[in-house]
Write an enzyme that holds these catalytic residues in place. Structure first.
Site, PDB file in Angstrom:
ATOM      1  N   HIS A   1      51.199  65.621  56.372  1.00 39.87           N
ATOM      2  CA  HIS A   1      51.693  66.992  56.300  1.00 39.87           C
ATOM      3  C   HIS A   1      50.667  67.941  56.920  1.00 39.87           C
ATOM      4  O   HIS A   1      49.479  67.627  56.984  1.00 39.87           O
ATOM      5  CB  HIS A   1      51.982  67.379  54.860  1.00 39.87           C
ATOM      6  CG  HIS A   1      53.165  66.664  54.294  1.00 39.87           C
ATOM      7  ND1 HIS A   1      53.668  66.945  53.051  1.00 39.87           N
ATOM      8  CD2 HIS A   1      53.946  65.685  54.803  1.00 39.87           C
ATOM      9  CE1 HIS A   1      54.724  66.178  52.819  1.00 39.87           C
ATOM     10  NE2 HIS A   1      54.901  65.398  53.860  1.00 39.87           N
TER      11      HIS A   1
ATOM     12  N   CYS B   1      50.446  67.537  48.521  1.00 40.23           N
ATOM     13  CA  CYS B   1      49.633  68.557  49.184  1.00 40.23           C
ATOM     14  C   CYS B   1      49.109  69.579  48.179  1.00 40.23           C
ATOM     15  O   CYS B   1      47.992  70.071  48.309  1.00 40.23           O
ATOM     16  CB  CYS B   1      50.418  69.230  50.302  1.00 40.23           C
ATOM     17  SG  CYS B   1      50.660  68.131  51.725  1.00 40.23           S
TER      18      CYS B   1
ATOM     19  N   GLU C   1      49.362  70.665  55.783  1.00 45.93           N
ATOM     20  CA  GLU C   1      48.303  71.055  54.849  1.00 45.93           C
ATOM     21  C   GLU C   1      47.236  69.964  54.759  1.00 45.93           C
ATOM     22  O   GLU C   1      46.036  70.250  54.775  1.00 45.93           O
ATOM     23  CB  GLU C   1      48.862  71.279  53.436  1.00 45.93           C
ATOM     24  CG  GLU C   1      50.011  72.235  53.351  1.00 45.93           C
ATOM     25  CD  GLU C   1      51.362  71.527  53.386  1.00 45.93           C
ATOM     26  OE1 GLU C   1      51.666  70.842  54.398  1.00 45.93           O
ATOM     27  OE2 GLU C   1      52.122  71.669  52.430  1.00 45.93           O
TER      28      GLU C   1
ATOM     29  N   CYS D   1      54.352  70.287  49.122  1.00 44.83           N
ATOM     30  CA  CYS D   1      54.889  69.261  48.232  1.00 44.83           C
ATOM     31  C   CYS D   1      53.866  68.990  47.127  1.00 44.83           C
ATOM     32  O   CYS D   1      52.767  69.550  47.131  1.00 44.83           O
ATOM     33  CB  CYS D   1      55.173  67.985  49.022  1.00 44.83           C
ATOM     34  SG  CYS D   1      53.673  67.138  49.595  1.00 44.83           S
TER      35      CYS D   1
END
Length: 156
Positions: A78, A109, A80, A106
């Site tokens: 992801h 993260c 992040e 999510c």
């Protein structure tokens, strides 16, 4: 909620910075090779961008995020996570910084955000599963939702 109603704690100047950095994260998301969803992230500390990231495969892997059934491959990182690991490899610290990300984090993260010392998360698209946002709230991370098209600036 109208922009001027939500800005009070930081004032117009902070809201202006937040909107600009989020716009930059939206542009950065375009670097992603993912087809289903392009996500960009910036980590800012003291008005300086200390890291950036977008969703994609790990270094050295093919730049293909989805399989033949259009399902995201399990090893795709992801945005992040990419930004946080990138700052971890540098001489910078993300302690007390702000993460600007185009889609709300999510759960995985969110855990990285908490552990990395990030204190604020600013985002513009809410992911369908909000457990990451719930965890960030529980940890006392300040959340700001911005809808640039409708001039919404909402502290949560």
């Amino acid at each position: 909620m109208a922009s001027q109603d939500c800005i009070r704690p930081y004032g117009d100047k902070q809201a202006s910075f937040d909107k600009r950095y989020l716009e930059m994260a939206l542009i950065w998301a375009e670097n992603s090779y993912c087809i289903r969803r392009k996500v960009g992230a910036l980590i800012v500390k003291g008005k300086m961008i200390i890291s950036d990231g977008y969703n994609g495969t790990p270094s050295g892997f093919e730049n293909v995020c989805e399989d033949e059934n259009n399902v995201t491959k399990p090893y795709v990182l992801h945005a992040e996570a990419n930004a946080i690991t990138k700052v971890a490899k540098s001489n910078n610290s993300s302690e007390n910084s702000t993460l600007y990300v185009t889609t709300s984090p999510c759960m995985e993260c969110a855990k990285l955000i908490i552990q990395s010392g990030i204190k604020r998360v600013v985002y513009c698209n809410t992911y369908r599963i909000t457990d990451g946002l719930d965890l960030l709230k529980r940890a006392g991370i300040e959340l700001v939702y911005i809808d640039p098209e409708n001039d919404v600036y909402e502290q949560q």
